[in-house]
Design a protein around this motif. Structure first.
Motif, PDB file in Angstrom:
ATOM      1  N   HIS A   1      30.922  39.788  39.472  1.00 35.70           N
ATOM      2  CA  HIS A   1      31.829  38.611  41.137  1.00 35.70           C
ATOM      3  C   HIS A   1      31.842  40.439  41.026  1.00 35.70           C
ATOM      4  CE1 HIS A   1      33.627  34.686  40.592  1.00 35.70           C
ATOM      5  NE2 HIS A   1      33.615  35.018  39.181  1.00 35.70           N
ATOM      6  N   GLU A   2      31.674  41.331  40.808  1.00 33.20           N
ATOM      7  CA  GLU A   2      31.143  42.548  41.008  1.00 33.20           C
ATOM      8  C   GLU A   2      32.541  42.420  41.810  1.00 33.20           C
ATOM      9  OE1 GLU A   2      27.008  42.808  43.043  1.00 33.20           O
ATOM     10  OE2 GLU A   2      28.943  42.088  44.918  1.00 33.20           O
ATOM     11  N   LEU A   3      33.815  42.365  41.121  1.00 32.38           N
ATOM     12  CA  LEU A   3      35.888  42.135  41.519  1.00 32.38           C
ATOM     13  C   LEU A   3      36.475  43.563  41.918  1.00 32.38           C
ATOM     14  CD1 LEU A   3      36.922  40.433  38.533  1.00 32.38           C
ATOM     15  CD2 LEU A   3      36.036  39.191  41.496  1.00 32.38           C
ATOM     16  N   GLY A   4      37.084  43.918  43.179  1.00 32.94           N
ATOM     17  CA  GLY A   4      36.994  45.378  43.889  1.00 32.94           C
ATOM     18  C   GLY A   4      36.581  45.571  44.750  1.00 32.94           C
ATOM     19  N   ARG A   5      34.989  44.789  45.006  1.00 32.81           N
ATOM     20  CA  ARG A   5      33.671  45.557  46.022  1.00 32.81           C
ATOM     21  C   ARG A   5      34.098  44.987  47.294  1.00 32.81           C
ATOM     22  NH1 ARG A   5      28.597  45.494  42.807  1.00 32.81           N
ATOM     23  NH2 ARG A   5      27.729  46.300  44.847  1.00 32.81           N
TER      24      ARG A   5
ATOM     25  N   HIS B   1      31.047  35.737  46.813  1.00 34.87           N
ATOM     26  CA  HIS B   1      29.422  36.727  47.399  1.00 34.87           C
ATOM     27  C   HIS B   1      29.188  37.947  47.052  1.00 34.87           C
ATOM     28  CE1 HIS B   1      26.660  36.194  51.241  1.00 34.87           C
ATOM     29  NE2 HIS B   1      25.890  36.190  49.590  1.00 34.87           N
ATOM     30  N   THR B   2      28.177  38.204  45.546  1.00 26.26           N
ATOM     31  CA  THR B   2      27.613  39.191  45.420  1.00 26.26           C
ATOM     32  C   THR B   2      26.024  39.710  45.710  1.00 26.26           C
ATOM     33  OG1 THR B   2      26.465  38.301  43.833  1.00 26.26           O
ATOM     34  CG2 THR B   2      28.912  38.597  43.674  1.00 26.26           C
TER      35      THR B   2
ATOM     36  N   GLY C   1      41.177  36.894  49.943  1.00 25.77           N
ATOM     37  CA  GLY C   1      41.874  38.226  49.596  1.00 25.77           C
ATOM     38  C   GLY C   1      40.835  39.496  48.213  1.00 25.77           C
ATOM     39  N   THR C   2      40.636  40.398  48.548  1.00 27.09           N
ATOM     40  CA  THR C   2      39.952  41.551  47.575  1.00 27.09           C
ATOM     41  C   THR C   2      41.114  42.292  46.773  1.00 27.09           C
ATOM     42  OG1 THR C   2      39.340  42.458  49.494  1.00 27.09           O
ATOM     43  CG2 THR C   2      38.565  43.678  47.782  1.00 27.09           C
ATOM     44  N   PRO C   3      40.674  42.076  45.721  1.00 28.67           N
ATOM     45  CA  PRO C   3      41.340  41.894  43.981  1.00 28.67           C
ATOM     46  C   PRO C   3      41.036  42.754  43.520  1.00 28.67           C
ATOM     47  CG  PRO C   3      39.080  40.254  43.341  1.00 28.67           C
ATOM     48  CD  PRO C   3      38.857  40.632  44.993  1.00 28.67           C
ATOM     49  N   GLU C   4      42.516  43.770  42.780  1.00 30.09           N
ATOM     50  CA  GLU C   4      42.541  44.650  42.463  1.00 30.09           C
ATOM     51  C   GLU C   4      42.645  44.310  41.137  1.00 30.09           C
ATOM     52  OE1 GLU C   4      47.190  46.847  41.525  1.00 30.09           O
ATOM     53  OE2 GLU C   4      46.797  45.361  43.557  1.00 30.09           O
ATOM     54  N   ILE C   5      41.469  45.647  40.265  1.00 33.22           N
ATOM     55  CA  ILE C   5      42.182  45.355  38.871  1.00 33.22           C
ATOM     56  C   ILE C   5      43.070  46.094  38.709  1.00 33.22           C
ATOM     57  CG2 ILE C   5      40.496  46.332  37.296  1.00 33.22           C
ATOM     58  CD1 ILE C   5      38.841  44.186  38.963  1.00 33.22           C
ATOM     59  N   LEU C   6      43.362  45.461  37.414  1.00 32.56           N
ATOM     60  CA  LEU C   6      44.870  45.294  36.881  1.00 32.56           C
ATOM     61  C   LEU C   6      44.574  46.672  35.356  1.00 32.56           C
ATOM     62  CD1 LEU C   6      46.992  42.497  36.556  1.00 32.56           C
ATOM     63  CD2 LEU C   6      47.177  44.744  38.280  1.00 32.56           C
TER      64      LEU C   6
END
Length: 212
Positions: A68-72, A30-31, A109-114
């Motif tokens: 996806h605004e991943l990590g936010r 949900h961005t 869950g909230t993604p962690e960028i590798l």
């Protein structure tokens, strides 16, 4: 998902089994721009999970990490196991309403960028996971230089699941003889044949001590 107590799947190991057997997942965010959905293979990170924790690893192709605004913020990851139409032809005459059986898990869950290095390791693990059943398994190690160049177009993620909502709706509300007819119908060579769904039904209706 609809809250029906006798279809709830609360055992973490059962959710892990569903994920392991059905790794093609839908990632929903949900961005600020609205809802975004993508589809990627997802594996259990068995080195990271401890006790009752579920940890996932995957990757997205650029620029999906931006979309996806991943990590936010939190994302929803949906896993779909065997599913299929259940015809009232397999029910007693007085039961004429059909249904759809399924095994499904919603995980948040909230993604962690590798890091680039860890992302490359995860990509290698993904390839090895799916190639392990092939007669001559492929590997990123065949040409690591080319594989690393390709990996730059991806972003690795790890998701520690903070909660899940899972269902195994497999005719638990039906009499044993009806369940047997449904399983037989799913195994027949008909329009709604689904051996995988029949296997899941047999498993959930077997005595706990007999389940694999």
């Amino acid at each position: 998902m609809r809250h029906t107590p006798h279809f709830l799947m609360t055992d973490v190991d059962e959710v892990r089994r569903l994920i392991d057997g059905n790794p093609w997942a839908t990632i929903v965010s949900h961005t600020d721009a609205g809802l975004v959905a993508s589809h990627y293979p997802v594996l259990l990170d068995t080195e990271q999970d401890t006790g009752d924790e579920i940890v996932l690893v995957s990757h997205v192709g650029r620029p999906d990490e931006v979309a996806h605004e991943l990590g936010r913020h939190e994302v929803l990851v949906v896993f779909q196991g065997p599913h299929g139409y259940v015809s009232p032809a397999w029910y007693p005459p007085e039961q004429f309403v059909p249904t759809w059986n399924h095994v499904t898990a919603h995980c948040w869950g909230t993604p962690e960028i590798l890091s680039d290095e860890e992302n490359f390791r995860v990509l290698g693990d993904l390839v090895d996971h799916f190639e392990r059943v092939m007669p001559s398994p492929a590997s990123l190690r065949v040409d690591e230089e080319t594989a690393r160049r390709t990996a730059k177009g991806t972003v690795g993620i790890r998701i520690r699941i903070t909660r899940f909502d899972a269902r195994a709706k497999l005719s638990q509300n039906k009499a044993p003889e009806v369940v047997e007819r449904i399983i037989a119908g799913l195994r027949e060579d008909g329009p709604y044949a689904s051996p995988a769904l029949a296997d899941e039904m047999e498993r959930v209706h077997a005595p706990a001590a007999d389940r694999p």
